[in-house]
Design a protein around this motif. Structure first.
Motif, PDB file in Angstrom:
ATOM      1  N   ASP A 117       0.860  -1.186   0.000  1.00  0.00           N
ATOM      2  CA  ASP A 117       0.000   0.000   0.000  1.00  0.00           C
ATOM      3  C   ASP A 117       0.896   1.235   0.000  1.00  0.00           C
ATOM      4  O   ASP A 117       1.002   1.940   1.004  1.00  0.00           O
ATOM      5  CB  ASP A 117      -0.917  -0.016   1.224  1.00  0.00           C
ATOM      6  CG  ASP A 117      -2.010   1.048   1.148  1.00  0.00           C
ATOM      7  OD1 ASP A 117      -1.971   1.877   0.215  1.00  0.00           O
ATOM      8  OD2 ASP A 117      -2.893   1.057   2.025  1.00  0.00           O
ATOM      9  N   ASP A 119       0.637   4.155  -1.289  1.00  0.00           N
ATOM     10  CA  ASP A 119      -0.010   5.453  -1.067  1.00  0.00           C
ATOM     11  C   ASP A 119      -0.154   5.750   0.428  1.00  0.00           C
ATOM     12  O   ASP A 119      -0.037   6.907   0.851  1.00  0.00           O
ATOM     13  CB  ASP A 119      -1.388   5.489  -1.733  1.00  0.00           C
ATOM     14  CG  ASP A 119      -1.290   5.632  -3.243  1.00  0.00           C
ATOM     15  OD1 ASP A 119      -0.226   6.071  -3.734  1.00  0.00           O
ATOM     16  OD2 ASP A 119      -2.269   5.306  -3.935  1.00  0.00           O
ATOM     17  N   TYR A 171      -2.174  15.601   2.774  1.00  0.00           N
ATOM     18  CA  TYR A 171      -3.318  15.525   1.859  1.00  0.00           C
ATOM     19  C   TYR A 171      -2.995  16.210   0.533  1.00  0.00           C
ATOM     20  O   TYR A 171      -3.370  15.737  -0.544  1.00  0.00           O
ATOM     21  CB  TYR A 171      -4.545  16.169   2.490  1.00  0.00           C
ATOM     22  CG  TYR A 171      -5.817  15.902   1.732  1.00  0.00           C
ATOM     23  CD1 TYR A 171      -6.598  14.782   2.007  1.00  0.00           C
ATOM     24  CD2 TYR A 171      -6.255  16.769   0.729  1.00  0.00           C
ATOM     25  CE1 TYR A 171      -7.763  14.524   1.312  1.00  0.00           C
ATOM     26  CE2 TYR A 171      -7.419  16.523   0.022  1.00  0.00           C
ATOM     27  CZ  TYR A 171      -8.172  15.402   0.318  1.00  0.00           C
ATOM     28  OH  TYR A 171      -9.315  15.151  -0.386  1.00  0.00           O
ATOM     29  N   CYS A 174      -0.424  13.719  -1.162  1.00  0.00           N
ATOM     30  CA  CYS A 174      -0.940  12.415  -1.622  1.00  0.00           C
ATOM     31  C   CYS A 174      -2.361  12.203  -1.098  1.00  0.00           C
ATOM     32  O   CYS A 174      -2.574  11.442  -0.144  1.00  0.00           O
ATOM     33  CB  CYS A 174      -0.016  11.299  -1.135  1.00  0.00           C
ATOM     34  SG  CYS A 174      -0.490   9.655  -1.704  1.00  0.00           S
ATOM     35  N   GLU A 176      -4.791  10.517  -2.203  1.00  0.00           N
ATOM     36  CA  GLU A 176      -5.269   9.148  -2.319  1.00  0.00           C
ATOM     37  C   GLU A 176      -4.761   8.254  -1.199  1.00  0.00           C
ATOM     38  O   GLU A 176      -5.272   7.146  -0.990  1.00  0.00           O
ATOM     39  CB  GLU A 176      -4.886   8.541  -3.670  1.00  0.00           C
ATOM     40  CG  GLU A 176      -3.396   8.563  -3.965  1.00  0.00           C
ATOM     41  CD  GLU A 176      -2.923   9.860  -4.624  1.00  0.00           C
ATOM     42  OE1 GLU A 176      -3.606  10.885  -4.483  1.00  0.00           O
ATOM     43  OE2 GLU A 176      -1.859   9.819  -5.273  1.00  0.00           O
ATOM     44  N   GLN A 179      -6.701   7.111   3.063  1.00  0.00           N
ATOM     45  CA  GLN A 179      -7.306   5.890   3.603  1.00  0.00           C
ATOM     46  C   GLN A 179      -6.304   5.098   4.463  1.00  0.00           C
ATOM     47  O   GLN A 179      -6.704   4.290   5.299  1.00  0.00           O
ATOM     48  CB  GLN A 179      -7.814   5.013   2.466  1.00  0.00           C
ATOM     49  CG  GLN A 179      -8.960   5.604   1.673  1.00  0.00           C
ATOM     50  CD  GLN A 179     -10.287   5.527   2.425  1.00  0.00           C
ATOM     51  OE1 GLN A 179     -10.485   4.666   3.261  1.00  0.00           O
ATOM     52  NE2 GLN A 179     -11.189   6.436   2.114  1.00  0.00           N
TER      53      GLN A 179
END
Length: 240
Positions: A117, A119, A171, A174, A176, A179
């Motif tokens: 993950d 991101d 934010y 990145c 995305e 989460q």
């Protein structure tokens, strides 16, 4: 306000020292030296015990740090380290002298590696580099809030505001990866099954005196407040 508390305290210590009191003023006036040595020791600990993130070692993470620094207009790319987490999900940014660095616990670092993950890791790195870009890691800032930090609810309130600022940087860097913050609520193995919006929505329903007290005494916004701020970008994060 936090800097004002420290300046007021130091001014009082100088006044008492001038009046001949040899005890408490000496202790208070040693705060800058204490802050310097604590920061120096912490930096040394990362250097001798951590794994340096470089172009040859964890190159993808190194690229994230460099890109975050460039996105925030920083002249220098901060150093970065992976440190043993022992199950603790955490990352932090600090400095010593003119040096600035980011440290990511190994358990959190695995989110971007073994758990695939990137991101999420990119958001975390953006958050920590954001602390540096916003000036949160400077010696004078740390000294300026040092006295306020020991007063319950005072220094921690500024700390929560700084966390929202770092989240804003992350934010922007990145969006995305937002989460990935679910890892703070459920850990590195369960977080992908968590409904981010459900936690954010509970900021409006899970309230009350003790919720506000827990938030007040915490250095980071409680998860419901923090997730709500990242979910609804039309308003600032809730400090109190």
């Amino acid at each position: 306000m936090c800097v004002g508390v420290t300046l007021f305290t130091v001014a009082g210590a100088l006044s008492r020292a001038y009046a001949g009191d040899p005890n408490e003023p000496l202790l208070l006036l040693s705060i800058p030296v204490l802050v310097y040595f604590v920061r120096g020791q912490m930096y040394a600990r990362q250097r001798v015990n951590g794994v340096r993130i470089t172009e040859r070692q964890f190159p993808e993470a190194h690229r994230m740090v460099a890109e975050a620094a460039a996105a925030f207009g920083m002249k220098r790319v901060p150093e970065a380290y992976v440190v043993l987490g022992n199950g603790v999900i955490n990352a932090f940014a600090s400095g010593h002298g003119f040096r600035r660095y980011v440290a990511v616990n190994s358990d959190l670092f695995e989110v971007g590696g073994r758990l695939a993950d990137p991101d999420a890791l990119r958001f975390v790195i953006g958050h920590e580099v954001g602390h540096i870009a916003a000036g949160h890691t400077s010696f004078w800032r740390q000294f300026g809030i040092s006295v306020a930090n020991v007063i319950p609810g005072v220094g921690s309130t500024l700390s929560r505001a700084q966390e929202y600022t770092a989240d804003n940087h992350a934010y922007k860097f990145c969006p995305e990866g937002v989460q990935g913050l679910r890892v703070l609520a459920a850990g590195k193995y369960l977080y992908q099954a968590v409904d981010f919006q459900d936690i954010a929505d509970r900021a409006a329903t899970d309230t009350g005196f003790f919720v506000l007290l827990v938030n007040l005494l915490s250095s980071h916004p409680v998860n419901t407040f923090r997730f709500a701020a990242l979910s609804d970008r039309s308003r600032p994060g809730r400090i109190l």
